[in-house]
Scaffold this motif. Sequence first.
Motif, mmCIF file in Angstrom:
data_model
loop_
_atom_site.group_PDB
_atom_site.id
_atom_site.type_symbol
_atom_site.label_atom_id
_atom_site.label_comp_id
_atom_site.label_asym_id
_atom_site.label_seq_id
_atom_site.Cartn_x
_atom_site.Cartn_y
_atom_site.Cartn_z
ATOM 1 N N ASP A 111 -26.603 7.119 10.477
ATOM 2 C CA ASP A 111 -27.442 7.939 10.811
ATOM 3 C C ASP A 111 -27.884 8.017 11.914
ATOM 4 O OD1 ASP A 111 -30.006 10.013 10.719
ATOM 5 O OD2 ASP A 111 -30.474 9.661 9.121
ATOM 6 N N THR A 112 -27.664 9.051 12.993
ATOM 7 C CA THR A 112 -27.252 9.107 14.241
ATOM 8 C C THR A 112 -29.107 8.911 14.706
ATOM 9 O OG1 THR A 112 -25.300 9.948 14.850
ATOM 10 C CG2 THR A 112 -27.342 9.957 16.608
ATOM 11 N N LEU A 113 -29.821 9.911 14.594
ATOM 12 C CA LEU A 113 -31.772 9.746 14.498
ATOM 13 C C LEU A 113 -32.012 8.280 14.338
ATOM 14 C CD1 LEU A 113 -32.287 13.616 13.404
ATOM 15 C CD2 LEU A 113 -32.469 12.755 15.931
ATOM 16 N N PHE A 114 -31.777 8.335 12.945
ATOM 17 C CA PHE A 114 -32.351 6.621 12.369
ATOM 18 C C PHE A 114 -31.829 5.507 12.928
ATOM 19 C CE2 PHE A 114 -31.707 3.008 9.955
ATOM 20 C CZ PHE A 114 -32.905 2.404 9.724
ATOM 21 N N MET A 115 -30.679 5.663 14.203
ATOM 22 C CA MET A 115 -29.837 5.040 14.623
ATOM 23 C C MET A 115 -30.487 4.463 16.249
ATOM 24 S SD MET A 115 -27.945 2.465 13.155
ATOM 25 C CE MET A 115 -27.248 1.597 14.587
ATOM 26 N N GLU A 116 -31.534 6.077 16.633
ATOM 27 C CA GLU A 116 -31.664 5.859 17.789
ATOM 28 C C GLU A 116 -33.225 5.190 17.770
ATOM 29 O OE1 GLU A 116 -32.090 10.060 19.086
ATOM 30 O OE2 GLU A 116 -29.964 9.991 19.073
ATOM 31 N N LYS A 117 -34.045 5.829 16.869
ATOM 32 C CA LYS A 117 -35.350 4.921 16.289
ATOM 33 C C LYS A 117 -34.952 3.336 16.336
ATOM 34 C CE LYS A 117 -39.319 5.263 13.297
ATOM 35 N NZ LYS A 117 -40.006 6.167 12.449
ATOM 36 N N SER A 118 -33.984 2.853 15.384
ATOM 37 C CA SER A 118 -34.921 1.911 15.320
ATOM 38 C C SER A 118 -34.395 0.932 16.339
ATOM 39 C CB SER A 118 -33.584 1.370 14.203
ATOM 40 O OG SER A 118 -33.019 0.114 14.044
ATOM 41 N N LEU A 119 -33.086 1.799 16.963
ATOM 42 C CA LEU A 119 -32.728 0.736 18.977
ATOM 43 C C LEU A 119 -33.616 0.344 19.505
ATOM 44 C CD1 LEU A 119 -29.742 -0.048 20.562
ATOM 45 C CD2 LEU A 119 -30.637 2.271 21.628
ATOM 46 N N ARG B 166 -34.157 0.296 29.256
ATOM 47 C CA ARG B 166 -35.585 0.686 28.353
ATOM 48 C C ARG B 166 -35.928 1.953 28.760
ATOM 49 N NH1 ARG B 166 -41.490 -2.900 26.874
ATOM 50 N NH2 ARG B 166 -42.177 -1.551 25.374
ATOM 51 N N GLU B 167 -35.929 2.078 30.096
ATOM 52 C CA GLU B 167 -36.421 3.555 30.396
ATOM 53 C C GLU B 167 -35.892 4.654 29.637
ATOM 54 O OE1 GLU B 167 -36.695 3.559 35.113
ATOM 55 O OE2 GLU B 167 -38.493 2.875 35.216
ATOM 56 N N LEU B 168 -33.847 3.980 29.560
ATOM 57 C CA LEU B 168 -33.007 4.383 29.113
ATOM 58 C C LEU B 168 -33.097 5.238 27.960
ATOM 59 C CD1 LEU B 168 -30.029 3.452 31.462
ATOM 60 C CD2 LEU B 168 -30.489 5.669 30.844
ATOM 61 N N VAL B 169 -32.926 3.848 27.079
ATOM 62 C CA VAL B 169 -33.419 3.763 25.420
ATOM 63 C C VAL B 169 -34.646 4.488 24.939
ATOM 64 C CG1 VAL B 169 -33.830 2.551 23.136
ATOM 65 C CG2 VAL B 169 -32.223 1.582 25.308
ATOM 66 N N GLU B 170 -35.669 4.639 25.640
ATOM 67 C CA GLU B 170 -36.862 5.511 25.252
ATOM 68 C C GLU B 170 -36.685 7.039 25.332
ATOM 69 O OE1 GLU B 170 -39.778 3.472 27.278
ATOM 70 O OE2 GLU B 170 -40.393 1.922 24.921
ATOM 71 N N GLY B 171 -36.108 6.994 26.657
ATOM 72 C CA GLY B 171 -35.695 8.473 26.872
ATOM 73 C C GLY B 171 -34.373 9.209 26.505
ATOM 74 N N TYR B 172 -33.778 8.075 25.636
ATOM 75 C CA TYR B 172 -32.128 8.874 24.705
ATOM 76 C C TYR B 172 -32.469 10.251 24.098
ATOM 77 C CZ TYR B 172 -27.778 8.842 23.074
ATOM 78 O OH TYR B 172 -26.719 9.305 22.402
ATOM 79 N N VAL B 173 -31.988 11.374 24.017
ATOM 80 C CA VAL B 173 -32.150 12.560 23.358
ATOM 81 C C VAL B 173 -30.753 12.629 22.736
ATOM 82 C CG1 VAL B 173 -33.076 14.698 22.876
ATOM 83 C CG2 VAL B 173 -34.546 13.040 24.425
ATOM 84 N N HIS B 174 -30.686 12.647 21.088
ATOM 85 C CA HIS B 174 -29.428 12.933 21.017
ATOM 86 C C HIS B 174 -28.729 14.052 21.508
ATOM 87 C CE1 HIS B 174 -26.077 12.796 18.298
ATOM 88 N NE2 HIS B 174 -26.996 13.881 17.151
ATOM 89 N N GLY B 175 -27.719 14.076 21.857
ATOM 90 C CA GLY B 175 -27.544 15.659 21.870
ATOM 91 C C GLY B 175 -27.434 16.188 23.472
ATOM 92 N N GLU B 176 -27.953 15.614 24.358
ATOM 93 C CA GLU B 176 -28.723 15.393 25.450
ATOM 94 C C GLU B 176 -28.013 13.920 26.425
ATOM 95 O OE1 GLU B 176 -32.185 16.683 26.529
ATOM 96 O OE2 GLU B 176 -31.906 18.605 24.310
ATOM 97 N N SER B 177 -28.335 13.396 25.904
ATOM 98 C CA SER B 177 -28.081 12.085 27.072
ATOM 99 C C SER B 177 -26.763 11.250 26.725
ATOM 100 C CB SER B 177 -29.166 10.773 26.529
ATOM 101 O OG SER B 177 -30.521 10.882 26.785
ATOM 102 N N LEU C 162 -25.379 4.340 28.558
ATOM 103 C CA LEU C 162 -26.426 3.570 28.531
ATOM 104 C C LEU C 162 -25.716 2.515 27.961
ATOM 105 C CD1 LEU C 162 -29.501 2.844 27.153
ATOM 106 C CD2 LEU C 162 -28.737 4.209 24.541
ATOM 107 N N ARG C 163 -25.048 2.411 26.973
ATOM 108 C CA ARG C 163 -23.931 1.442 26.766
ATOM 109 C C ARG C 163 -23.655 0.615 27.746
ATOM 110 N NH1 ARG C 163 -18.793 2.350 24.465
ATOM 111 N NH2 ARG C 163 -18.157 2.813 25.874
ATOM 112 N N ALA D 166 -24.330 -3.862 19.400
ATOM 113 C CA ALA D 166 -23.837 -3.140 17.821
ATOM 114 C C ALA D 166 -24.481 -1.740 17.884
ATOM 115 C CB ALA D 166 -24.006 -3.804 16.425
ATOM 116 N N GLY D 167 -26.080 -1.522 18.235
ATOM 117 C CA GLY D 167 -26.622 -0.292 17.400
ATOM 118 C C GLY D 167 -25.870 0.611 18.479
ATOM 119 N N LEU D 168 -25.674 0.670 19.396
ATOM 120 C CA LEU D 168 -25.103 1.355 21.017
ATOM 121 C C LEU D 168 -24.019 1.336 20.704
ATOM 122 C CD1 LEU D 168 -26.486 -0.548 24.111
ATOM 123 C CD2 LEU D 168 -27.512 1.887 23.531
ATOM 124 N N GLU D 169 -23.210 0.420 19.488
ATOM 125 C CA GLU D 169 -21.596 0.882 19.881
ATOM 126 C C GLU D 169 -21.842 1.702 18.581
ATOM 127 O OE1 GLU D 169 -17.785 1.876 20.588
ATOM 128 O OE2 GLU D 169 -19.326 0.029 21.074
#
Length: 280
Positions: free
Chosen positions: A169-177, A232-243, A248-249, A158-161
Amino acid sequence: MTGFNDQVIEEFRQGKGGMSEGWQLILLTTTGAKTGKRRTNPLGYIEIDGKTVVVASNMGAPAHPGWYHNIRRDHRVTIETGTETYEAIASIPPAAERDALFAKVVAAEPGFAEYQAKATRELPVVILHRIDDRVRGLGDFLVEVHDWLREELKTLRAGLEDIVAGRADTLFMEKSLKAHCVSFCEALTKHHTGEDMGAFPMLAQRFPALAPVLTKLGEDHVVVADLQKRIRELVEGYVHGESDPVRLRDEFDALAGTLEAHFAHEERTVVAALNVTSPG
């Protein structure tokens, strides 16, 4: 012996007594290791500490009886007591437990000591565990762990979706994810390590018929670990606007599908055996 056994079985089922030469009998039906056909044998049994115990004595013959080879290939059996018929699982206790049980068997039925003295092999002791859906055990705990992991997968999905759709809040969602992903991966790794180091070796020892299944489940753990690492590598390396959130989903969906198939297979094959035994 076939004709004699058939006569005993017929008389037993007609209610003409559950005793033969002083033995208390049950009928044990197994699946032939070579033929796949159902085979029934009358066996003397002993109740020890609430457990139904039989000995593969074969009256001291050099070879194990056929039914013992059958349960090593398929541990699911049917028991007839004369008053009821029920399904059970046959387990082979490890050496120390076997020796303690055999001592109690001999104390109750000294004739087994004579069979052991006559035999050139160690007489196997087998415990017949009734399958009772009312009794909770390690198998039910396994299902509960799987269900918790399934819910965690749903939360992550659900978070990925939300990130893909640009909701909240995309940045908050990324941190939480990322935090949630770390927690999930660590819990899953701990679960599978516990199975590989504890539950699976115990089951393989007590239920030889499960060996191929347990090998496959262990191989599944390796596949899942590789998928986990990639996610995990994809999630931890995820950068908003670039990845790419869609990639990832999709990677995560592959992991979730593999895990669900693994959980379902494990529940079909080992839960009943876990429920009738314990790591002690």
